[in-house]
Design an enzyme around this catalytic site. Structure first.
Site, PDB file in Angstrom:
ATOM      1  N   CYS B  94       0.820  -1.216   0.000  1.00  0.00           N
ATOM      2  CA  CYS B  94       0.000   0.000   0.000  1.00  0.00           C
ATOM      3  C   CYS B  94       0.859   1.275   0.000  1.00  0.00           C
ATOM      4  CB  CYS B  94      -0.976  -0.054   1.168  1.00  0.00           C
ATOM      5  SG  CYS B  94      -2.338   1.105   1.036  1.00  0.00           S
ATOM      6  N   ARG B 128     -12.507   6.134  -1.496  1.00  0.00           N
ATOM      7  CA  ARG B 128     -11.564   5.081  -1.106  1.00  0.00           C
ATOM      8  C   ARG B 128     -12.004   3.759  -1.699  1.00  0.00           C
ATOM      9  NH1 ARG B 128      -7.830   6.517   2.815  1.00  0.00           N
ATOM     10  NH2 ARG B 128      -7.027   4.453   3.253  1.00  0.00           N
ATOM     11  N   HIS B 194      -3.544  -5.622   1.932  1.00  0.00           N
ATOM     12  CA  HIS B 194      -3.342  -5.821   3.359  1.00  0.00           C
ATOM     13  C   HIS B 194      -3.891  -7.208   3.686  1.00  0.00           C
ATOM     14  CE1 HIS B 194      -2.383  -1.602   4.007  1.00  0.00           C
ATOM     15  NE2 HIS B 194      -3.446  -1.272   3.305  1.00  0.00           N
TER      16      HIS B 194
END
Lengths: 460, 246
Positions: B94, B128, B194
């Site tokens: 990320c 997002r 993640h």
């Protein structure tokens, strides 16, 4: 009030109550839907149905529910009627439902006092409508990150909410550098609470949610730690530091599975206090509740006494007896809270079995990666932890986490079916600790309550 | 045999369980009798990165980014670039992945210069991109599937001739437009995943470990492990993602 508005209020309150009654007849808790229905009739119904009430709002990542329980218990055990959103429905719709259902037919509140738990993100919608006398902010940790983004966004959301009610008195956790920073940006009167004593091994935490000064970016230093990033912090560069709290846990005299004995300091005066719930984080909750009760304007002796026999709220250190088996359920939702629960369980010092339940539904957050930030090694390396059961939608992820935490595969049992899980627990010859996250707690608590004759959650 | 891991900036780049990746690499080496050491480089530390075989860079909060960029400009940035050029292995997640590129331009148009170690850049988006997702690794790695959790507002675009780590099966990946996910450049593995990404995707973990061993010893045979729990976790999430359940 104008006539059409009165009619609208009456209608909205009636809709709210009718929807809730209908849902409960069907056996559903119905915590949010009645509020949503009432809001479609009258958008700001909550402002009307809460008019004239004296309200304490509790927000923050961890400890909201238990702090509310402590406040509510103090109010009711001193003979004051008090409304509270016990079911855990803490968004605008849930708070609206709770308050609006508690009105007479004209939509006027039936009780004078209310203790309201409020979601951090929903604070800015809720508080302008209910104008609380006191707002408690417990702490800020990483939590359900897929919903909020990062901790700083949550802090911004809380600040926005507080700014809308400058007359509300704030009770802030002095030991949380994030929470305490709210004091600088708002015109509200602020009272701090905290712990004047170190807890634990004082090792630096590997993962801190607030490593660097919120004002200048320099790394914080600590006179002492309590847990996670909480403690007596200070910035060596800009001078931002923990404020001396007016309500503080001064000394911990002992903690058992039944509760803690402490010395509480109120404006310099020491009081011996028994807190009827175990674990260190409940001492913070106790300090928060006592602080709020005082600034609310009620006699402090009431809460100092009542906090000794406060009952746990659903799923939080809640005890069940299943046949001969003693079961304690501890809700865990994020690394900070989970680590505290693991610390508590692994500190018991006698044999137990443990059940870890992990769901990933909307109320839990779809992102379950936080289990890798929690120290499950505390359990896998505790020889007293005999067998480990994993359950929930993401049981396989929990199982894998335990493998990498060093658990032998043979020690782990995966069981997703709650009826069978109950049967396994029933056959346990040892006490059982259940650590579920939110929706898995609701589901498990339901089967456990049915098996042990407990109450439905909305009755608390 | 030995693999020396260096965790870059663990005090700031530690979001979303990413430290689980280090734990995973360490265990999978140790289970095969390969020694593993884990060290860290913190803000302000100065040490030669040529001492290490494998670097881990996680994701972080925006708030703490400026502290980090200052430290990179003060010398560690050049060290990192040299280590990449030298073929050392990097796993970047990320924010750590974005940092390898030229720059990050916020949604409001403010540009923040990054390392420029790989030809890629990132543009901040309004919405997002958050949820479980899945992608398929390139042919050279055996084309296995990877499941993870993405949570980013930045849209990353790879320069021409730069290979992605994989192709998106479900979800957004690099930018939600071109179907690419992550980057694979020399021995740098960049991804938005993640989760942490490695425990549930043991094939990817072993590919990364092999790259470090091959560079160091010329050859790398990794003995097979009992991946029953790993596979169960991978399959359960993959099934849910592909069925659109999460």
């Amino acid at each position: 009030m104008s006539k059409p508005f009165i009619l609208q209020t009456i209608l909205a309150a009636a809709v709210c109550k009718t929807v809730r009654r209908a849902l409960r007849l069907r056996g559903s808790g119905g915590t949010a839907l009645p509020g949503k229905a009432a809001m479609t009739v009258c958008k700001d119904i909550l402002a009307v149905t809460s008019r004239g009430m004296e309200i304490i709002v509790v927000t923050g990542t961890n400890g909201k529910t238990t702090t509310c329980r402590m406040l509510e218990h103090a109010l009711t055990s001193s003979g004051r009627e008090c409304l509270s959103n016990k079911s855990g429905a803490n968004l605008l719709s849930g708070v609206t439902a709770e308050i609006t259902c508690n009105t007479d037919w004209l939509g006027r509140p039936k009780t004078h006092y209310a203790v309201i738990e409020c979601d951090e993100g929903a604070l800015k919608q809720v508080v302008p409508l209910i104008r609380p006398k006191v707002i408690v902010v417990t702490n800020l940790f990483r939590d359900q990150l897929d919903r909020y983004g990062e901790v700083m966004h949550t802090l911004d959301a809380i600040r926005t909410g507080i700014a809308k009610v400058p007359e509300s008195i704030l009770c802030l956790n002095a030991d949380c550098s994030l929470t305490a920073s709210l004091a600088d940006d708002v015109p509200n009167k602020v009272v701090f609470y905290g712990m004047n004593t170190p807890v634990g091994d004082q090792k630096d935490v590997e993962i801190s949610d607030a490593k660097y000064c919120i004002r200048c970016g320099r790394e914080y230093r600590y006179h002492y730690h309590t847990y996670a990033h909480l403690g007596s912090f200070y910035c060596p560069n800009c001078g931002y530091k923990r404020q001396d709290p007016s309500v503080a846990v001064n000394r911990i005299l002992g903690i058992t599975t039944e509760g803690s004995k402490i010395e509480m300091q109120l404006d310099g005066k020491i009081h011996p206090v028994r807190v009827g719930l175990p674990a260190v984080y409940n001492l913070y909750n106790a300090a928060a509740a006592i602080c709020a009760y005082r600034v609310f304007g009620l006699p402090e002796e009431e809460i100092l006494g009542s906090i000794a026999d406060v009952r746990s709220s659903f799923g939080r250190m809640e005890n069940f007896t299943l046949g001969d088996v003693r079961i304690q359920m501890i809700l865990v939702k994020n690394p900070a809270g989970c680590n505290q629960a693991l610390e508590y369980v692994s500190g018991i010092g006698s044999d137990y079995n443990v059940v870890l339940c992990l769901n990933d539904r909307t109320a839990d957050g779809h992102d379950i990666s936080w289990i890798w930030d929690a120290d499950f090694e505390k359990i896998t390396q505790d020889p007293h932890a005999r067998s480990i059961l994993v359950s929930g939608d993401r049981a396989e992820d929990m199982q894998l986490r335990l493998k990498y935490a060093g658990a032998e595969e043979s020690r782990i049992t995966l069981e997703k079916d709650n009826a069978r899980l109950l049967q396994i627990m029933k056959e346990s010859t040892l006490p059982v600790f259940i650590l579920p996250n939110y929706t898995s707690m609701l589901a498990l608590r339901k089967v456990l309550s049915e098996a042990t004759g407990g109450e439905a959650f909305w009755k608390g | 045999m030995q693999v020396k891991i260096c965790h870059l900036y663990p005090e700031v780049l530690n979001l979303y369980g990413d430290r689980g990746n280090i734990l995973c690499m360490r265990r999978r080496l140790e289970w095969r009798g390969i020694e593993c050491t884990v060290d860290s480089l913190r803000i302000g530390d100065r040490k030669p990165l040529s001492d290490y075989d494998l670097f881990f860079v996680g994701g972080g909060q925006d708030f703490e980014q400026e502290v980090l960029l200052e430290d990179l400009r003060a010398g560690n940035g050049e060290e990192i670039k040299a280590a990449i050029a030298d073929g050392r292995t990097f796993l970047c997640i990320c924010g750590g992945y974005q940092m390898m590129g030229h720059y990050y331009e916020t949604h409001e148009g403010v540009r923040c210069d990054f390392l420029g170690a790989i030809d890629l850049h990132t543009i901040g988006g309004e919405k997002r991109l958050i949820d479980n997702y899945a992608f398929r690794l390139s042919e050279e790695s055996g084309a296995g599937t990877v499941v993870g959790f993405e949570n980013h507002s930045g849209r990353t675009y790879l320069g021409s001739g730069v290979d992605p780590l994989g192709k998106v099966l479900r979800g957004n990946g690099n930018n939600g437009e071109d179907g690419t996910e992550g980057v694979h450049y020399k021995n740098v593995f960049g991804t938005y995943s993640h989760g942490p990404v490695l425990p549930k995707n043991p094939g990817l973990c072993d590919w990364i470990l092999r790259s470090a061993l091959e560079r160091k010893y010329g050859t790398a045979q990794l003995a097979p492990l009992d991946d029953g729990f790993e596979t169960a976790a991978h399959e359960s999430v993959l099934q849910k993602v592909m069925n659109g359940e999460i």
